[in-house]
Design a protein around this motif. Structure first.
Motif, PDB file in Angstrom:
ATOM      1  N   ALA A 149      -9.330  13.093 -24.429  1.00  0.00           N
ATOM      2  CA  ALA A 149      -9.874  13.727 -23.227  1.00  0.00           C
ATOM      3  C   ALA A 149     -10.952  12.843 -22.594  1.00  0.00           C
ATOM      4  CB  ALA A 149     -10.453  15.094 -23.583  1.00  0.00           C
ATOM      5  N   ALA A 150     -11.791  12.228 -23.449  1.00  0.00           N
ATOM      6  CA  ALA A 150     -12.827  11.335 -22.931  1.00  0.00           C
ATOM      7  C   ALA A 150     -12.203  10.107 -22.269  1.00  0.00           C
ATOM      8  CB  ALA A 150     -13.753  10.908 -24.070  1.00  0.00           C
ATOM      9  N   ALA A 151     -11.129   9.579 -22.890  1.00  0.00           N
ATOM     10  CA  ALA A 151     -10.450   8.420 -22.309  1.00  0.00           C
ATOM     11  C   ALA A 151      -9.813   8.778 -20.968  1.00  0.00           C
ATOM     12  CB  ALA A 151      -9.384   7.909 -23.273  1.00  0.00           C
ATOM     13  N   GLU A 152      -9.216   9.968 -20.899  1.00  0.00           N
ATOM     14  CA  GLU A 152      -8.605  10.408 -19.640  1.00  0.00           C
ATOM     15  C   GLU A 152      -9.655  10.598 -18.557  1.00  0.00           C
ATOM     16  OE1 GLU A 152      -5.508  10.880 -18.503  1.00  0.00           O
ATOM     17  OE2 GLU A 152      -4.835   9.874 -20.318  1.00  0.00           O
ATOM     18  N   ALA A 153     -10.819  11.115 -18.953  1.00  0.00           N
ATOM     19  CA  ALA A 153     -11.898  11.300 -17.985  1.00  0.00           C
ATOM     20  C   ALA A 153     -12.370   9.953 -17.440  1.00  0.00           C
ATOM     21  CB  ALA A 153     -13.060  12.051 -18.632  1.00  0.00           C
ATOM     22  N   ALA A 154     -12.528   8.970 -18.358  1.00  0.00           N
ATOM     23  CA  ALA A 154     -12.942   7.637 -17.924  1.00  0.00           C
ATOM     24  C   ALA A 154     -11.876   7.002 -17.041  1.00  0.00           C
ATOM     25  CB  ALA A 154     -13.216   6.754 -19.141  1.00  0.00           C
ATOM     26  N   LYS A 155     -10.608   7.226 -17.408  1.00  0.00           N
ATOM     27  CA  LYS A 155      -9.508   6.669 -16.621  1.00  0.00           C
ATOM     28  C   LYS A 155      -9.459   7.303 -15.239  1.00  0.00           C
ATOM     29  CE  LYS A 155      -4.490   6.022 -16.743  1.00  0.00           C
ATOM     30  NZ  LYS A 155      -3.246   6.286 -17.509  1.00  0.00           N
ATOM     31  N   SER A 156      -9.686   8.625 -15.181  1.00  0.00           N
ATOM     32  CA  SER A 156      -9.647   9.303 -13.884  1.00  0.00           C
ATOM     33  C   SER A 156     -10.772   8.810 -12.979  1.00  0.00           C
ATOM     34  CB  SER A 156      -9.738  10.817 -14.075  1.00  0.00           C
ATOM     35  OG  SER A 156     -10.988  11.186 -14.634  1.00  0.00           O
ATOM     36  N   ASP A 157     -11.929   8.504 -13.563  1.00  0.00           N
ATOM     37  CA  ASP A 157     -13.031   7.951 -12.769  1.00  0.00           C
ATOM     38  C   ASP A 157     -12.639   6.585 -12.199  1.00  0.00           C
ATOM     39  OD1 ASP A 157     -14.543  10.161 -13.353  1.00  0.00           O
ATOM     40  OD2 ASP A 157     -15.671   9.200 -14.968  1.00  0.00           O
ATOM     41  N   TYR A 158     -11.980   5.781 -13.044  1.00  0.00           N
ATOM     42  CA  TYR A 158     -11.546   4.455 -12.597  1.00  0.00           C
ATOM     43  C   TYR A 158     -10.493   4.578 -11.501  1.00  0.00           C
ATOM     44  CZ  TYR A 158      -8.382   0.474 -12.639  1.00  0.00           C
ATOM     45  OH  TYR A 158      -7.538  -0.534 -12.263  1.00  0.00           O
ATOM     46  N   ILE A 159      -9.514   5.452 -11.714  1.00  0.00           N
ATOM     47  CA  ILE A 159      -8.443   5.629 -10.732  1.00  0.00           C
ATOM     48  C   ILE A 159      -9.005   6.111  -9.404  1.00  0.00           C
ATOM     49  CG2 ILE A 159      -6.408   7.023 -10.159  1.00  0.00           C
ATOM     50  CD1 ILE A 159      -5.625   6.875 -13.092  1.00  0.00           C
ATOM     51  N   GLU A 160      -9.962   7.018  -9.472  1.00  0.00           N
ATOM     52  CA  GLU A 160     -10.577   7.530  -8.248  1.00  0.00           C
ATOM     53  C   GLU A 160     -11.320   6.416  -7.514  1.00  0.00           C
ATOM     54  OE1 GLU A 160     -11.145   9.903  -5.245  1.00  0.00           O
ATOM     55  OE2 GLU A 160      -9.986  10.478  -7.012  1.00  0.00           O
ATOM     56  N   ALA A 161     -11.963   5.531  -8.289  1.00  0.00           N
ATOM     57  CA  ALA A 161     -12.676   4.405  -7.668  1.00  0.00           C
ATOM     58  C   ALA A 161     -11.702   3.454  -6.989  1.00  0.00           C
ATOM     59  CB  ALA A 161     -13.493   3.660  -8.726  1.00  0.00           C
ATOM     60  N   VAL A 162     -10.552   3.213  -7.628  1.00  0.00           N
ATOM     61  CA  VAL A 162      -9.548   2.335  -7.024  1.00  0.00           C
ATOM     62  C   VAL A 162      -8.974   2.984  -5.770  1.00  0.00           C
ATOM     63  CG1 VAL A 162      -7.288   1.263  -7.356  1.00  0.00           C
ATOM     64  CG2 VAL A 162      -8.966   1.197  -9.191  1.00  0.00           C
ATOM     65  N   LYS A 163      -8.725   4.293  -5.844  1.00  0.00           N
ATOM     66  CA  LYS A 163      -8.177   5.013  -4.686  1.00  0.00           C
ATOM     67  C   LYS A 163      -9.107   4.943  -3.486  1.00  0.00           C
ATOM     68  CE  LYS A 163      -5.242   8.572  -6.796  1.00  0.00           C
ATOM     69  NZ  LYS A 163      -5.120  10.026  -7.036  1.00  0.00           N
ATOM     70  N   SER A 164     -10.387   5.114  -3.743  1.00  0.00           N
ATOM     71  CA  SER A 164     -11.345   5.257  -2.649  1.00  0.00           C
ATOM     72  C   SER A 164     -11.881   3.927  -2.123  1.00  0.00           C
ATOM     73  CB  SER A 164     -12.523   6.130  -3.106  1.00  0.00           C
ATOM     74  OG  SER A 164     -13.182   5.557  -4.220  1.00  0.00           O
ATOM     75  N   ASN A 165     -11.522   2.818  -2.765  1.00  0.00           N
ATOM     76  CA  ASN A 165     -12.008   1.506  -2.326  1.00  0.00           C
ATOM     77  C   ASN A 165     -10.857   0.647  -1.840  1.00  0.00           C
ATOM     78  OD1 ASN A 165     -15.077   0.963  -3.076  1.00  0.00           O
ATOM     79  ND2 ASN A 165     -14.218   2.221  -4.716  1.00  0.00           N
ATOM     80  N   SER A 166     -11.140  -0.199  -0.871  1.00  0.00           N
ATOM     81  CA  SER A 166     -10.143  -1.163  -0.411  1.00  0.00           C
ATOM     82  C   SER A 166     -10.019  -2.283  -1.440  1.00  0.00           C
ATOM     83  CB  SER A 166     -10.563  -1.739   0.933  1.00  0.00           C
ATOM     84  OG  SER A 166     -11.724  -2.557   0.778  1.00  0.00           O
ATOM     85  N   VAL A 167      -8.952  -3.071  -1.322  1.00  0.00           N
ATOM     86  CA  VAL A 167      -8.791  -4.175  -2.266  1.00  0.00           C
ATOM     87  C   VAL A 167      -9.924  -5.182  -2.126  1.00  0.00           C
ATOM     88  CG1 VAL A 167      -6.314  -4.059  -2.683  1.00  0.00           C
ATOM     89  CG2 VAL A 167      -7.145  -5.159  -0.603  1.00  0.00           C
ATOM     90  N   GLY A 168     -10.458  -5.333  -0.933  1.00  0.00           N
ATOM     91  CA  GLY A 168     -11.590  -6.232  -0.740  1.00  0.00           C
ATOM     92  C   GLY A 168     -12.830  -5.738  -1.460  1.00  0.00           C
ATOM     93  N   ASP A 169     -13.077  -4.424  -1.406  1.00  0.00           N
ATOM     94  CA  ASP A 169     -14.232  -3.846  -2.100  1.00  0.00           C
ATOM     95  C   ASP A 169     -14.057  -3.925  -3.608  1.00  0.00           C
ATOM     96  OD1 ASP A 169     -15.447  -3.247   0.301  1.00  0.00           O
ATOM     97  OD2 ASP A 169     -14.611  -1.221   0.399  1.00  0.00           O
TER      98      ASP A 169
END
Length: 287
Positions: free
Chosen positions: A78-98
């Motif tokens: 569950a902790a790994a999934e939470a960390a992964k979801s934070d990462y995925i959300e960061a990738v979703k919300s940022n452009s490739v340049g960012d």
């Protein structure tokens, strides 16, 4: 019962066992060993009471401490999934340049992109991304459609000449065998080959320069350096997508090959496409 036999030399009772005239003495175990053994027995009993141990019909004893290794694994996942979801959300919300500008996010995206590349891309571009005939080398800085992070992202997301995506890269080189004379085909091939010093008939290059200016410069440029907006390659180097040499140029001029790359955006999703773009850019040839 028979009489106990006492060894004459040591005065110790024997066990009655004998091998080739050698008798076994019945010496007691050392006290420290016995107490260690008893302690392990007590520890084992205490452990089975404190922790899950004894199997039952459909479960096992839970232990007085209520510990569960399965619960620990579940919490870690569950902790790994939470960390992964934070990462995925960061990738979703940022452009490739960012993403590229954020060291931590870039490192994570590069690692994820490397894994995605091995699953989806090595079949054409090879495991080291060095390409193969008809499939570009992604390690160098020669790009048909541009090597900036945004251009790489677009190429992966929308593909090249892919019918299922309206935003795909689209261009087509005409079959000049239907447009110019065979002599002119040989002349322009000699001229193009001469730009990289690989011409077999350099004496035809001067005539080929005029054929090039009349028929090819519109896409490849007056200086033959190519046009990334059209996917027209730079003809001044010796890098060839399908095959090198003047004969290969003649073949391409007459009946050009047109490669197709799938649009991975719809197949993999935006997060994976961004990760792939970051990884490909990291190979060293990105602009």
């Amino acid at each position: 019962m028979g009489e106990k036999h006492i060894d004459e030399l040591s005065g110790v009772e024997t066990t009655g066992h004998e091998w080739d005239g050698i008798t076994e003495l019945n010496n007691p175990m050392p006290r420290w060993w016995l107490w260690t053994f008893y302690a392990t027995v007590v520890w084992a009993l205490a452990y089975t009471i404190a922790y899950p141990a004894w199997p039952m019909i459909s479960s096992a004893t839970t232990g007085v401490l209520g510990y569960s290794s399965r619960a620990d694994v579940k919490n870690e996942l569950a902790a790994a999934e939470a960390a992964k979801s934070d990462y995925i959300e960061a990738v979703k919300s940022n452009s490739v340049g960012d993403i590229l500008a954020d060291d931590k996010l870039r490192q994570l995206a590069t690692a994820a992109g490397s894994a995605a590349f091995k699953v989806n891309c090595i079949q054409c571009h090879a495991s080291g991304a060095q390409g193969s005939p008809g499939f570009p080398n992604l390690n160098d800085d020669e790009w048909l459609w541009g090597g900036s992070i945004d251009q790489i992202y677009k190429s992966i997301a929308h593909g090249v000449r892919f019918d299922g995506d309206e935003n795909t890269h689209a261009s087509e080189m005409p079959a000049f065998a239907d447009i110019i004379e065979p002599k002119q085909v040989n002349e322009v091939a000699a001229y193009v080959a001469s730009l990289s010093g690989t011409a077999d008939t350099p004496e035809l290059a001067a005539a080929g320069a005029k054929v090039f200016a009349d028929n090819c410069a519109a896409c490849h440029g007056d200086n033959a350096k190519g046009n990334k907006e059209l996917g027209a390659p730079d003809l001044t180097d010796a890098i060839a997508l399908y095959a090198s040499g003047q004969a290969a140029i003649v073949s391409q001029v007459r009946h050009p090959k047109h490669g197709v790359m799938p649009a991975w955006g719809a197949r993999l999703g935006d997060v994976n496409v961004k990760e792939l773009a970051i990884f490909v850019h990291s190979l060293g040839g990105g602009e």
